[in-house]
Scaffold this active site. Sequence first.
Site, PDB file in Angstrom:
ATOM      1  N   ASN A 293     -25.631   7.367   6.720  1.00 56.80           N
ATOM      2  CA  ASN A 293     -26.997   7.426   7.242  1.00 56.80           C
ATOM      3  C   ASN A 293     -27.090   7.248   8.749  1.00 56.80           C
ATOM      4  OD1 ASN A 293     -27.847   8.028   4.713  1.00 56.80           O
ATOM      5  ND2 ASN A 293     -28.537   5.960   4.206  1.00 56.80           N
TER       6      ASN A 293
ATOM      7  N   CYS B  80     -31.622  13.294  -2.318  1.00 59.34           N
ATOM      8  CA  CYS B  80     -31.676  12.800  -3.694  1.00 59.34           C
ATOM      9  C   CYS B  80     -33.105  12.755  -4.184  1.00 59.34           C
ATOM     10  CB  CYS B  80     -31.086  11.399  -3.756  1.00 59.34           C
ATOM     11  SG  CYS B  80     -29.306  11.392  -3.681  1.00 59.34           S
TER      12      CYS B  80
HETATM   13  N1  EPU Z   1     -42.232   8.217   3.307  1.00 66.01           N
HETATM   14  C1  EPU Z   1     -43.407   8.941   3.223  1.00 66.01           C
HETATM   15  N2  EPU Z   1     -43.724   9.797   4.235  1.00 66.01           N
HETATM   16  C2  EPU Z   1     -42.924   9.964   5.329  1.00 66.01           C
HETATM   17  C3  EPU Z   1     -41.717   9.223   5.400  1.00 66.01           C
HETATM   18  C4  EPU Z   1     -41.395   8.354   4.377  1.00 66.01           C
HETATM   19  O1  EPU Z   1     -44.160   8.797   2.259  1.00 66.01           O
HETATM   20  O2  EPU Z   1     -43.266  10.761   6.203  1.00 66.01           O
HETATM   21  C5  EPU Z   1     -41.881   7.277   2.223  1.00 66.01           C
HETATM   22  C6  EPU Z   1     -40.624   7.706   1.466  1.00 66.01           C
HETATM   23  O3  EPU Z   1     -40.913   8.677   0.486  1.00 66.01           O
HETATM   24  C7  EPU Z   1     -40.149   6.381   0.898  1.00 66.01           C
HETATM   25  C8  EPU Z   1     -40.520   5.385   2.003  1.00 66.01           C
HETATM   26  O4  EPU Z   1     -41.541   6.027   2.789  1.00 66.01           O
HETATM   27  O5  EPU Z   1     -40.848   6.091  -0.276  1.00 66.01           O
HETATM   28  C9  EPU Z   1     -39.375   4.994   2.924  1.00 66.01           C
HETATM   29  O6  EPU Z   1     -38.749   6.176   3.384  1.00 66.01           O
HETATM   30  P1  EPU Z   1     -37.802   6.277   4.652  1.00 66.01           P
HETATM   31  O7  EPU Z   1     -38.317   7.402   5.471  1.00 66.01           O
HETATM   32  O8  EPU Z   1     -37.627   4.950   5.292  1.00 66.01           O
HETATM   33  O9  EPU Z   1     -36.429   6.671   3.976  1.00 66.01           O
HETATM   34  P2  EPU Z   1     -35.495   7.880   4.371  1.00 66.01           P
HETATM   35  O10 EPU Z   1     -35.362   7.907   5.827  1.00 66.01           O
HETATM   36  O11 EPU Z   1     -35.915   9.095   3.635  1.00 66.01           O
HETATM   37  C10 EPU Z   1     -33.253   6.646   4.473  1.00 66.01           C
HETATM   38  C11 EPU Z   1     -31.905   6.861   3.858  1.00 66.01           C
HETATM   39  C12 EPU Z   1     -31.944   6.418   2.397  1.00 66.01           C
HETATM   40  C13 EPU Z   1     -32.325   4.945   2.358  1.00 66.01           C
HETATM   41  C14 EPU Z   1     -33.655   4.723   3.078  1.00 66.01           C
HETATM   42  C15 EPU Z   1     -33.989   3.252   3.224  1.00 66.01           C
HETATM   43  C16 EPU Z   1     -31.057   8.733   5.094  1.00 66.01           C
HETATM   44  C17 EPU Z   1     -30.653  10.163   5.101  1.00 66.01           C
HETATM   45  N3  EPU Z   1     -31.549   8.261   3.962  1.00 66.01           N
HETATM   46  O12 EPU Z   1     -34.150   7.441   3.732  1.00 66.01           O
HETATM   47  O13 EPU Z   1     -30.634   6.582   1.913  1.00 66.01           O
HETATM   48  O14 EPU Z   1     -32.433   4.549   1.022  1.00 66.01           O
HETATM   49  O15 EPU Z   1     -33.608   5.273   4.415  1.00 66.01           O
HETATM   50  O16 EPU Z   1     -33.171   2.659   4.167  1.00 66.01           O
HETATM   51  O17 EPU Z   1     -30.903   8.030   6.078  1.00 66.01           O
HETATM   52  C18 EPU Z   1     -28.963   7.058   0.353  1.00 66.01           C
HETATM   53  O18 EPU Z   1     -28.157   6.885   1.265  1.00 66.01           O
HETATM   54  O19 EPU Z   1     -28.624   7.232  -0.833  1.00 66.01           O
HETATM   55  C19 EPU Z   1     -30.378   7.087   0.678  1.00 66.01           C
HETATM   56  C20 EPU Z   1     -31.303   7.538  -0.169  1.00 66.01           C
END
Ligand code: EPU
Length: 443
Positions: free
Chosen positions: A26, A120
């Site tokens: 990440n 995912c």
């Molecule tokens: N969300 C929204 N709208 C947005 C952005 C986020 O509704 O515009 C929601 C998401 O759907 C979620 C929550 O806010 O319910 C948090 O989302 P966030 O954006 O923080 O997560 P992400 O950036 O999509 C990354 C990692 C994830 C990890 C999370 C938490 C990457 C590529 N993915 O996801 O990693 O679980 O942060 O730290 O960096 C994994 O490695 O298996 C994985 C899923």
Amino acid sequence: MTTEDAYIIQGGKKLKGEVTLSGAKNAALKMVIAALLFEGKVTLQNVPRIRDLDELLHLFTELGATAEFKDSNTVVIDGTGLKTNTVDLLHGSKIRSTFLLFAPLLRKFKEAHIPNPGGCRIGARPIDRIMNGLKELGGVVDYDHETGYYHARLAGKTQGEYTFEKPSHTGTEFMVMLSVFAEGTVHIHNAALEPEIDDLISFLNEGGALICREGSSIIITGVASLVQKKPYSIVSDRNEAVTFAVLGLITKGDVTVGPIEPTLLDVFVSQVKKSGGGVEIKGTNKIRFFYKGPFKASQIETEPHPGFMTDWQQNWVVLMTQAEGISTVHERVFENRFAFISELQKLGAKIEYDTTPVINPKQYYHFTYDPEKVYKQGIKIYGPQQLHSGVLTVTDLRAGATLAIAALLVPGESIVNGVSILERGYERFVEKVTKLGGEIKRI
Ligand code: EPU
């Protein structure tokens, strides 16, 4: 040639030894994209060779950038030749991080077209808050429901400020990348706190960016260009560390993980200790996890950093099947991260959903809560439970590691199908498990 997509695992062995952690997925996925913001070549070290990264680098070549591996974990990226502002639907929609390409593409072309990102299926995972941020800083964004494409324009430089309604990990990284060349100073508020974001900031600052974090605010002062002066080495993967820690603990073994800054796992370590697991911090960059007696039940609520991460929850659930008493896990970050429960139930795990409503769900959950929908965010795990071997199917990346852990715990032969999903995020998983004494074969 591989014809199946599975692991055959003979479980029941104590896993012992040392694991060298790979670079954080990440962080790496974001940094290779951020490398396209630099003038000339950028060298990144400790890059994990995982499927998501291969997918992304494949996209780079389609866009006209180059990415060349100098050795197994060092990649040299050059965005000079970027020649198109449209990301291909087939490859672009596979990974969550694709939308970050808006940052380098808008810098170069002022306009770009990127498919709705994949990743995912652990929730709807919209990017509404992130696209709002782009608009707030001066961009124009449209989404075409028919084609599934986002179209964005940014005529000048980003400017102003943006406050996230709720923190977003990748969203924060995007705002930072977008603002490196800002007009004056851009302020991002309610930004996420994940250490991988700070690793990205260090990487950009080493190249001449002026980014500074003040708690949950990030202040970016625009610069004219970025030039790398020396190679940058990506931080270790905390999530991989947790997977191997759980493997050591659950098999009544003894596993040391490193290199890792121990404070990055503070919350996990204190939870392991509370639950009866053995932990020893070894020097400045290793942590040993070992069995020292029966595990105790625990009550977990997932949270973004610095809380108990959503990515650790799945691995923790299988550990709690071996703990004495009733454990609970409440998932607050994603709305569909329990798809693996039915797989664990196939092995005899006694896990039930707990749908007791929470107070103020709109505030409590990090996803956008819809009162019309039925959510299953809580579970109860009854332990200790003797699990048996079986045939399992991977539902998402972290769940993949969880099923492999379960199969390595139980005596006898288990099959884990769909492991290419796990391999999207774990580098040399089979090799690392084998080195610890686990019997695992990729077919
Ligand atoms: N969300 C929204 N709208 C947005 C952005 C986020 O509704 O515009 C929601 C998401 O759907 C979620 C929550 O806010 O319910 C948090 O989302 P966030 O954006 O923080 O997560 P992400 O950036 O999509 C990354 C990692 C994830 C990890 C999370 C938490 C990457 C590529 N993915 O996801 O990693 O679980 O942060 O730290 O960096 C994994 O490695 O298996 C994985 C899923």
